[in-house]
Design a protein around this motif. Structure first.
Motif, short mmCIF file in Angstrom:
data_model
loop_
_atom_site.label_atom_id
_atom_site.label_comp_id
_atom_site.label_asym_id
_atom_site.label_seq_id
_atom_site.Cartn_x
_atom_site.Cartn_y
_atom_site.Cartn_z
N LYS A 1 -8.94 19.00 53.59
CA LYS A 1 -8.81 18.09 54.73
C LYS A 1 -8.78 16.63 54.27
O LYS A 1 -7.88 15.87 54.66
N VAL A 2 -9.75 16.23 53.45
CA VAL A 2 -9.81 14.82 53.02
C VAL A 2 -8.66 14.49 52.07
O VAL A 2 -8.13 13.38 52.09
N SER A 3 -8.27 15.45 51.26
CA SER A 3 -7.14 15.24 50.34
C SER A 3 -5.84 15.05 51.11
O SER A 3 -5.05 14.15 50.81
N ASN A 4 -5.64 15.90 52.11
CA ASN A 4 -4.44 15.79 52.95
C ASN A 4 -4.37 14.44 53.64
O ASN A 4 -3.28 13.88 53.81
N ALA A 5 -5.53 13.92 54.03
CA ALA A 5 -5.57 12.61 54.70
C ALA A 5 -5.05 11.50 53.79
O ALA A 5 -4.54 10.48 54.26
N ALA A 6 -5.19 11.70 52.47
CA ALA A 6 -4.70 10.72 51.50
C ALA A 6 -3.39 11.16 50.87
O ALA A 6 -2.93 10.55 49.89
N LYS A 7 -2.80 12.21 51.43
CA LYS A 7 -1.54 12.78 50.91
C LYS A 7 -1.66 13.22 49.45
O LYS A 7 -0.75 13.02 48.65
N LEU A 8 -2.80 13.81 49.13
CA LEU A 8 -3.05 14.33 47.79
C LEU A 8 -3.09 15.85 47.81
O LEU A 8 -3.48 16.45 48.82
N LYS A 9 -2.72 16.46 46.70
CA LYS A 9 -2.84 17.91 46.55
C LYS A 9 -4.26 18.22 46.06
O LYS A 9 -4.69 17.72 45.03
N ALA A 10 -5.00 19.01 46.81
CA ALA A 10 -6.34 19.41 46.39
C ALA A 10 -6.24 20.51 45.34
O ALA A 10 -5.60 21.53 45.56
N VAL A 11 -6.86 20.27 44.19
CA VAL A 11 -6.83 21.24 43.08
C VAL A 11 -8.26 21.68 42.78
O VAL A 11 -9.14 20.84 42.54
N LEU A 12 -8.49 22.99 42.79
CA LEU A 12 -9.82 23.54 42.52
C LEU A 12 -9.71 24.51 41.35
O LEU A 12 -9.54 25.72 41.53
N PRO A 13 -9.79 24.00 40.11
CA PRO A 13 -9.50 24.81 38.92
C PRO A 13 -10.44 25.97 38.65
O PRO A 13 -10.08 26.90 37.93
N ILE A 14 -11.66 25.91 39.20
CA ILE A 14 -12.60 27.01 38.91
C ILE A 14 -12.87 27.86 40.15
O ILE A 14 -13.84 28.62 40.20
N TRP A 15 -11.99 27.76 41.14
CA TRP A 15 -12.15 28.47 42.40
C TRP A 15 -12.14 29.99 42.20
O TRP A 15 -11.32 30.53 41.50
N GLN A 16 -13.12 30.64 42.83
CA GLN A 16 -13.25 32.10 42.89
C GLN A 16 -13.44 32.77 41.53
O GLN A 16 -13.07 33.94 41.35
N GLN A 17 -14.02 32.06 40.60
CA GLN A 17 -14.40 32.70 39.34
C GLN A 17 -15.83 33.24 39.49
O GLN A 17 -16.65 32.63 40.17
N PRO A 18 -16.13 34.38 38.89
CA PRO A 18 -17.47 34.96 39.00
C PRO A 18 -18.52 33.95 38.53
O PRO A 18 -18.40 33.38 37.45
N ARG A 19 -19.53 33.74 39.34
CA ARG A 19 -20.47 32.64 39.10
C ARG A 19 -21.19 32.72 37.75
O ARG A 19 -21.24 31.73 37.02
#
Length: 218
Positions: free
Chosen positions: A111-129
């Motif tokens: 949401k906040v990234s879109n507000a600044a027209k940025l692509k949100a990148v989450l490089p460690i998303w959904q990796q086993p903790r």
């Protein structure tokens, strides 16, 4: 996505640090760090890390760091405002975050990234903790516990993130990654650091149901 200039949402802890490194590994270009301070402007809003130590981390990676002060109430509004301003200043294309698997957190970052027209990148998303923490250790990220809840207690403050700590957390039934806010860390060394941060432990403090390490740069 390669060569995109990115801002890293920087907490000073292991997750944001690892996310920055993994994004850089993927060919993205780190340009600036962003940290939110408390309303007094002396330490980070999330981890309680002193501003001077956050500056030292940025300096160790030869990156500028941008701060703004905020209460929790004004956090989103000011975050978007600063994100837009930094996007213009640095010609940013993406924003990198160290979130792992809490969907509401990802939604907010997008949401906040879109507000600044940025692509949100989450490089460690959904990796086993647990494996993620082990990977961080193997990767060369050195971090210490700088704040934790009362379930862990003050004795955990100052401990290094290593396999012994992970076992102790699991024995207590606590998530190894601390993704639910059980503890927060400070990265004192990482592959992109030109030098290790030398930290002096001054004291331990308690605020409400949380414990904090009082630290200073040597």
């Amino acid at each position: 996505m390669k060569d995109m200039s990115f801002l890293c949402s920087w907490s000073g802890g292991k997750d944001s640090c690892y996310a920055l490194h993994k994004a850089a590994e993927q060919g993205l270009n780190p340009v600036v760090l962003l940290n939110v301070l408390n309303e007094y402007g002396d330490r980070s809003r999330s981890h309680g890390i002193p501003k001077e130590i956050l500056k030292a981390q940025a300096q160790a990676m030869s990156l500028p760091i941008h701060f703004f002060e905020s209460t929790w109430k004004d956090y989103e509004r000011l975050y978007i405002q600063n994100l837009i301003s930094l996007t213009r200043t640095y010609n940013l294309e993406a924003s990198v975050f160290g979130d792992i698997d809490i969907e509401s957190h990802r939604t907010w970052k997008e949401k906040v990234s879109n507000a600044a027209k940025l692509k949100a990148v989450l490089p460690i998303w959904q990796q086993p903790r647990k494996q993620l923490v082990l990977d961080m250790i193997d990767y060369g990220i050195e971090a210490i516990v700088v704040s934790c809840n009362n379930t862990l207690g003050p004795d955990f403050l100052g401990r290094t993130i290593d396999k012994t700590l992970i076992k102790d957390l699991e024995d207590m039934g606590i998530d190894a990654c601390g993704e639910n806010g059980e503890y927060h860390t400070l990265v004192v060394n990482a592959p992109l650091y030109t030098k290790k941060l030398e930290i002096e432990i001054m004291d331990k403090e308690k605020s409400s149901n949380y414990n904090f390490l009082k630290i200073d740069l040597l």
